[in-house]
Write an enzyme that holds these catalytic residues in place. Sequence first.
Site: not given
Length: 223
Positions: A49-51
């Site tokens: 998942l993106d940050k």
Amino acid sequence: MFEVLCETDDFVAIEKPSGVSVLRDRAGLPNLFDVIREQFPEAKLVHRLDKGTSGILIVARTKEFQAFASRQFAKRKVRKFYVAVVAGHIASGRSLTIDLPLNPGRKGRFRVAGLREEIRSRREGWFIDSSLGHPSTTRVRVLAIGPRRSLVLIQPLSGRTHQVRVHLAWIGHAIVGDTLYGAPRSNEQAWPRMLLHSSRICLADQCNLKSVPPDEFWQSVQS
């Protein structure tokens, strides 16, 4: 740093917080996977998942499950759903499709394979007449509308990097708090974090996981 949502002999599903990278980045800051391995030394990465994205992250505990899950993701057999708050109002009452091919852009960004003014809208959603780029499709359905923002349910039907963020930004409804693809200083989009949450993952008959977005999602819509 994380909450365990589901634990089996094959995998563990965790609640990823916003603002922390899954893997070590160039800055060398603490990352989630190192913390996961402190509790589950056998952990193996399946997806990311993106940050700035919060919500469900599945981590394999066996090589067999890692191989199985990786194949499912690669073949687009995993159903993934996100909840997001976006700037502005999207037509409600039906599911809409964003069908815009993507290409790599500058400085790690991605972009639609065409000009913004070439994007067309219709009752079913948004599309562009282009044979370029990698085919990318996202479904969107409005859950709630506030004074300046909309709460939406999102299902990416393809798995391009930053697909959901790019698609929503290019149709004029960037995710609130997305500093990479939106206009974070605008009244509609300003927020301390990116309001994108992995809310449901269906992986064959192995798991059907759900996660409720934080209360701030509703608060941002109502404000």
